[in-house]
Motif scaffolding. Structure first.
Motif, PDB file in Angstrom:
ATOM      1  N   GLN A  87       0.814  -1.211  -0.134  1.00  0.00           N
ATOM      2  CA  GLN A  87       0.202  -0.052   0.110  1.00  0.00           C
ATOM      3  C   GLN A  87       1.024   1.170   0.127  1.00  0.00           C
ATOM      4  O   GLN A  87       1.547   1.504   0.936  1.00  0.00           O
ATOM      5  CB  GLN A  87      -1.057   0.000   1.328  1.00  0.00           C
ATOM      6  CG  GLN A  87      -1.957   1.135   1.158  1.00  0.00           C
ATOM      7  CD  GLN A  87      -3.167   0.843   1.909  1.00  0.00           C
ATOM      8  OE1 GLN A  87      -2.993   0.266   3.015  1.00  0.00           O
ATOM      9  NE2 GLN A  87      -4.316   1.681   1.602  1.00  0.00           N
ATOM     10  N   PRO A 118       1.492   5.310  -0.263  1.00  0.00           N
ATOM     11  CA  PRO A 118       0.934   6.249   0.600  1.00  0.00           C
ATOM     12  C   PRO A 118      -0.117   7.139  -0.252  1.00  0.00           C
ATOM     13  O   PRO A 118      -0.014   7.382  -1.371  1.00  0.00           O
ATOM     14  CB  PRO A 118       1.977   7.493   0.795  1.00  0.00           C
ATOM     15  CG  PRO A 118       3.358   6.644   0.667  1.00  0.00           C
ATOM     16  CD  PRO A 118       3.069   5.750  -0.293  1.00  0.00           C
ATOM     17  N   GLY A 119      -1.411   7.068   0.344  1.00  0.00           N
ATOM     18  CA  GLY A 119      -2.592   7.693  -0.057  1.00  0.00           C
ATOM     19  C   GLY A 119      -3.207   6.865  -1.195  1.00  0.00           C
ATOM     20  O   GLY A 119      -4.108   7.325  -2.008  1.00  0.00           O
ATOM     21  N   LYS A 120      -2.890   5.667  -1.327  1.00  0.00           N
ATOM     22  CA  LYS A 120      -3.456   4.725  -2.427  1.00  0.00           C
ATOM     23  C   LYS A 120      -3.822   3.400  -1.869  1.00  0.00           C
ATOM     24  O   LYS A 120      -3.725   3.140  -0.685  1.00  0.00           O
ATOM     25  CB  LYS A 120      -2.338   4.377  -3.558  1.00  0.00           C
ATOM     26  CG  LYS A 120      -1.981   5.731  -4.254  1.00  0.00           C
ATOM     27  CD  LYS A 120      -0.832   5.384  -5.182  1.00  0.00           C
ATOM     28  CE  LYS A 120      -0.279   6.393  -6.347  1.00  0.00           C
ATOM     29  NZ  LYS A 120       0.279   6.039  -7.406  1.00  0.00           N
TER      30      LYS A 120
END
Length: 115
Positions: free
Chosen positions: A39, A41-43
């Motif tokens: 994962q 960042p921000g996704k």
């Protein structure tokens, strides 16, 4: 209690390599297919690779095929991910999992690819 403890992450320059490890306990590792997911960042969560219980069959996401290699040592209850030719877009928290999502409470290991 199922436990999956990842290690081996860190900061690496583009083009570099890292080897992630995942120590498993609390279930019959040698009978279980395993996955790496990540994962950024921000996704959302991205599935990276999976391996059959025997280690014979392996599949990879298109984004990592040819650069990453999944393996396992059933005698040591350990899953590995060898990551070569790393790119900035590989920056993410990496998790090992029995499914295609991070395990509940999983800590993961952070990989940062940056110059």
């Amino acid at each position: 209690e199922v436990q999956l403890v990842e290690s081996g992450g860190g900061l690496v320059q583009p083009g570099g390599s890292l080897r992630l490890s995942c120590q498993a306990s609390g279930f019959t590792f040698s009978s279980t297919a395993m996955n790496w997911v990540r994962q950024a960042p921000g996704k959302g969560v991205e599935w990276v690779s999976d391996i059959s219980s025997s280690g014979v069959f392996k599949t990879y996401a298109h984004s990592v095929k040819g650069r990453f290699t999944i393996s396992r040592d059933n005698a040591k209850n350990t899953l590995y991910l060898q990551m070569n030719s790393l790119k900035p877009e590989d920056t993410a928290v990496y998790y090992c999992s029995r499914g295609r999502t991070p395990p509940p409470g999983g800590q993961g290991t952070q990989v940062i690819v940056s110059s």
